[in-house]
Write a protein that holds these residues in place. Structure first.
Motif, mmCIF file in Angstrom:
data_model
loop_
_atom_site.group_PDB
_atom_site.id
_atom_site.type_symbol
_atom_site.label_atom_id
_atom_site.label_comp_id
_atom_site.label_asym_id
_atom_site.label_seq_id
_atom_site.Cartn_x
_atom_site.Cartn_y
_atom_site.Cartn_z
ATOM 1 N N PRO A 1 -57.383 3.221 38.449
ATOM 2 C CA PRO A 1 -56.503 2.463 39.358
ATOM 3 C C PRO A 1 -55.664 1.421 38.629
ATOM 4 O O PRO A 1 -54.497 1.193 38.992
ATOM 5 C CB PRO A 1 -57.498 1.815 40.326
ATOM 6 C CG PRO A 1 -58.717 2.674 40.283
ATOM 7 C CD PRO A 1 -58.794 3.159 38.873
ATOM 8 N N SER A 2 -56.232 0.787 37.607
ATOM 9 C CA SER A 2 -55.465 -0.192 36.833
ATOM 10 C C SER A 2 -54.321 0.482 36.099
ATOM 11 O O SER A 2 -53.195 -0.041 36.055
ATOM 12 C CB SER A 2 -56.378 -0.909 35.839
ATOM 13 O OG SER A 2 -57.430 -1.576 36.503
ATOM 14 N N LEU A 3 -54.606 1.636 35.525
ATOM 15 C CA LEU A 3 -53.570 2.383 34.808
ATOM 16 C C LEU A 3 -52.441 2.777 35.754
ATOM 17 O O LEU A 3 -51.255 2.635 35.412
ATOM 18 C CB LEU A 3 -54.184 3.622 34.163
ATOM 19 C CG LEU A 3 -53.215 4.601 33.484
ATOM 20 C CD1 LEU A 3 -52.479 3.917 32.345
ATOM 21 C CD2 LEU A 3 -53.976 5.820 32.975
ATOM 22 N N ALA A 4 -52.784 3.247 36.939
ATOM 23 C CA ALA A 4 -51.756 3.645 37.901
ATOM 24 C C ALA A 4 -50.917 2.447 38.342
ATOM 25 O O ALA A 4 -49.691 2.548 38.481
ATOM 26 C CB ALA A 4 -52.418 4.305 39.111
ATOM 27 N N ALA A 5 -51.548 1.291 38.528
ATOM 28 C CA ALA A 5 -50.816 0.104 38.958
ATOM 29 C C ALA A 5 -49.852 -0.377 37.873
ATOM 30 O O ALA A 5 -48.691 -0.705 38.152
ATOM 31 C CB ALA A 5 -51.797 -1.006 39.323
ATOM 32 N N VAL A 6 -50.326 -0.425 36.627
ATOM 33 C CA VAL A 6 -49.458 -0.857 35.524
ATOM 34 C C VAL A 6 -48.329 0.144 35.318
ATOM 35 O O VAL A 6 -47.173 -0.242 35.085
ATOM 36 C CB VAL A 6 -50.283 -1.024 34.232
ATOM 37 C CG1 VAL A 6 -49.369 -1.326 33.041
ATOM 38 C CG2 VAL A 6 -51.307 -2.136 34.386
ATOM 39 N N TYR A 7 -48.634 1.423 35.432
ATOM 40 C CA TYR A 7 -47.597 2.451 35.257
ATOM 41 C C TYR A 7 -46.497 2.308 36.299
ATOM 42 O O TYR A 7 -45.308 2.343 35.975
ATOM 43 C CB TYR A 7 -48.240 3.836 35.330
ATOM 44 C CG TYR A 7 -47.241 4.968 35.281
ATOM 45 C CD1 TYR A 7 -46.725 5.411 34.072
ATOM 46 C CD2 TYR A 7 -46.819 5.598 36.449
ATOM 47 C CE1 TYR A 7 -45.813 6.444 34.017
ATOM 48 C CE2 TYR A 7 -45.902 6.626 36.412
ATOM 49 C CZ TYR A 7 -45.408 7.053 35.191
ATOM 50 O OH TYR A 7 -44.489 8.075 35.156
ATOM 51 N N ARG A 8 -46.874 2.125 37.563
ATOM 52 C CA ARG A 8 -45.864 1.985 38.617
ATOM 53 C C ARG A 8 -45.032 0.724 38.421
ATOM 54 O O ARG A 8 -43.809 0.739 38.630
ATOM 55 C CB ARG A 8 -46.545 1.975 39.988
ATOM 56 C CG ARG A 8 -47.093 3.321 40.426
ATOM 57 C CD ARG A 8 -47.433 3.293 41.908
ATOM 58 N NE ARG A 8 -48.457 2.293 42.186
ATOM 59 C CZ ARG A 8 -49.755 2.544 42.224
ATOM 60 N NH1 ARG A 8 -50.187 3.776 41.971
ATOM 61 N NH2 ARG A 8 -50.628 1.585 42.502
ATOM 62 N N ARG B 1 -39.791 -1.494 36.624
ATOM 63 C CA ARG B 1 -39.076 -2.445 35.779
ATOM 64 C C ARG B 1 -38.076 -1.746 34.872
ATOM 65 O O ARG B 1 -36.956 -2.209 34.676
ATOM 66 C CB ARG B 1 -40.077 -3.234 34.935
ATOM 67 C CG ARG B 1 -39.436 -4.210 33.975
ATOM 68 C CD ARG B 1 -40.481 -4.841 33.074
ATOM 69 N NE ARG B 1 -39.853 -5.744 32.122
ATOM 70 C CZ ARG B 1 -39.285 -5.351 31.005
ATOM 71 N NH1 ARG B 1 -39.262 -4.082 30.695
ATOM 72 N NH2 ARG B 1 -38.736 -6.233 30.178
ATOM 73 N N ALA B 2 -38.468 -0.623 34.292
ATOM 74 C CA ALA B 2 -37.607 0.079 33.346
ATOM 75 C C ALA B 2 -36.560 0.945 34.035
ATOM 76 O O ALA B 2 -35.644 1.442 33.387
ATOM 77 C CB ALA B 2 -38.459 0.954 32.415
ATOM 78 N N ARG B 3 -36.677 1.113 35.349
ATOM 79 C CA ARG B 3 -35.747 1.984 36.060
ATOM 80 C C ARG B 3 -34.322 1.443 36.022
ATOM 81 O O ARG B 3 -33.356 2.197 36.098
ATOM 82 C CB ARG B 3 -36.216 2.137 37.503
ATOM 83 C CG ARG B 3 -35.465 3.186 38.301
ATOM 84 C CD ARG B 3 -36.099 3.360 39.651
ATOM 85 N NE ARG B 3 -37.472 3.820 39.525
ATOM 86 C CZ ARG B 3 -38.338 3.856 40.537
ATOM 87 N NH1 ARG B 3 -37.975 3.420 41.730
ATOM 88 N NH2 ARG B 3 -39.573 4.299 40.347
ATOM 89 N N LEU C 1 -51.527 1.934 27.918
ATOM 90 C CA LEU C 1 -51.206 3.287 28.376
ATOM 91 C C LEU C 1 -50.192 3.267 29.515
ATOM 92 O O LEU C 1 -49.316 4.135 29.588
ATOM 93 C CB LEU C 1 -52.481 3.998 28.830
ATOM 94 C CG LEU C 1 -53.425 4.474 27.729
ATOM 95 C CD1 LEU C 1 -54.701 5.029 28.335
ATOM 96 C CD2 LEU C 1 -52.761 5.521 26.863
ATOM 97 N N GLY C 2 -50.297 2.289 30.417
ATOM 98 C CA GLY C 2 -49.359 2.214 31.535
ATOM 99 C C GLY C 2 -47.942 1.965 31.064
ATOM 100 O O GLY C 2 -47.000 2.633 31.508
ATOM 101 N N ALA C 3 -47.768 1.011 30.151
ATOM 102 C CA ALA C 3 -46.428 0.727 29.626
ATOM 103 C C ALA C 3 -45.901 1.898 28.806
ATOM 104 O O ALA C 3 -44.732 2.287 28.927
ATOM 105 C CB ALA C 3 -46.461 -0.540 28.780
ATOM 106 N N ALA C 4 -46.756 2.474 27.965
ATOM 107 C CA ALA C 4 -46.336 3.604 27.137
ATOM 108 C C ALA C 4 -45.962 4.802 28.002
ATOM 109 O O ALA C 4 -44.951 5.479 27.755
ATOM 110 C CB ALA C 4 -47.444 3.980 26.157
ATOM 111 N N GLY C 5 -46.760 5.077 29.017
ATOM 112 C CA GLY C 5 -46.464 6.213 29.883
ATOM 113 C C GLY C 5 -45.182 6.035 30.668
ATOM 114 O O GLY C 5 -44.417 6.988 30.862
ATOM 115 N N ALA C 6 -44.920 4.807 31.130
ATOM 116 C CA ALA C 6 -43.699 4.551 31.894
ATOM 117 C C ALA C 6 -42.456 4.757 31.039
ATOM 118 O O ALA C 6 -41.492 5.400 31.465
ATOM 119 C CB ALA C 6 -43.725 3.128 32.447
#
Length: 277
Positions: free
Chosen positions: A38-45, A50-52, A131-136
């Motif tokens: 859940p933390s990974l999903a929240a950081v990814y979103r 932000r990067a959009r 991982l969330g920032a890298a994945g985004a």
């Protein structure tokens, strides 16, 4: 007149006996740490939103750069294994542009501006932040990588039947390069140095990943083997053959995945190190 026991519930709260121990435990107990997924999903979103804002310029620059390199190499390379290396390397270069260059800049600026202090106060595992920032950031490379691969296949007259392998190459090469880019940004003492290291890493991916390996000196080929994205490039290039050796392709992807795990572990360690300073 009866005597009310001390441990009777008063107002819904036990005030005596074993109730006092339970109340003390409840007050002293801290909130549980957030789970990883859940933390990974929240950081990814959050990072994706932000990067959009910079999505269109990002896609244009990364894709235009790789297509321009293929146009330049078209006058030098005619076909065969060299053309396969150019197309595969240029496609993965889109991932390297974002994962090495932009991600190193992002984490370097985040560290310099004190943004890591915000994440450090949250009950979020460090690996989820990395991982969330890298994945985004890596998610924005998918359209540019696919467009570069298709344009390259048309330009060099390569088969497009196995372009589906990009579904494995992009995330695996992206994980390996994103971990390295994040580590560079987190370990650099100044954001300017993080930007410089990210650009040097992208330049290495350009020179060592796009140029055909058999034209390089021995020591340069050794440096190429140390580059995390090399195995993703090799796996993609092998699929252009008439009869690809899928066992070798899987081996290259496996090495790329192992390097990705190692580089993300390094980035997680660098995040912990930077967050406590």
């Amino acid at each position: 007149m009866s005597v009310v026991p001390a441990d009777v519930l008063q107002g819904g709260v036990r005030v005596g006996g074993a109730g006092r121990d339970a109340e003390a435990d409840a007050v002293g107990e801290l909130a549980p740490r957030a789970r990883f997924l859940p933390s990974l999903a929240a950081v990814y979103r959050a990072q994706l939103s932000r990067a959009r804002v910079a999505r269109i310029p990002l896609l244009f620059v990364a894709t235009f750069q790789s297509v321009g390199i293929m146009i330049l190499m078209r006058g030098v390379v005619d076909g065969g294994s060299e053309a396969q290396a150019v197309v595969a390397g240029s496609s993965v270069l889109v991932v390297a542009f974002v994962a090495l260059n932009l991600l190193a800049q992002y984490f370097g600026q985040l560290r310099a501006a004190g943004g890591l202090d915000h994440y450090a106060t949250l009950p979020v595992p460090p690996a989820a932040v990395v991982l969330g920032a890298a994945g985004a950031y890596a998610s924005f490379t998918v359209p540019g990588t696919v467009v570069t691969a298709v344009v390259g296949c048309v330009m060099f007259q390569l088969p497009v039947a196995h372009l589906w392998v990009l579904a494995a190459v992009i995330p695996l090469a992206g994980a390996a390069l994103s971990g390295l880019g994040a580590a560079l940004g987190l370990l650099a003492p100044r954001p300017e140095l993080a930007t410089l290291l990210g650009q040097l890493g992208m330049s290495a991916a350009l020179l060592l990943g796009v140029l055909p390996a058999d034209r390089m000196p021995g020591i340069i080929q050794f440096a190429r083997d140390l580059l995390p994205s090399t195995y993703g490039v090799e796996a993609f290039a092998r699929t252009f053959g008439a009869h690809p050796d899928w066992s070798v392709v899987l081996l290259d992807l496996g090495v790329c995945a192992a390097v990705g795990v190692a580089s993300l572990a390094l980035a997680t360690w660098a995040y912990r190190r930077a967050a406590v300073r």
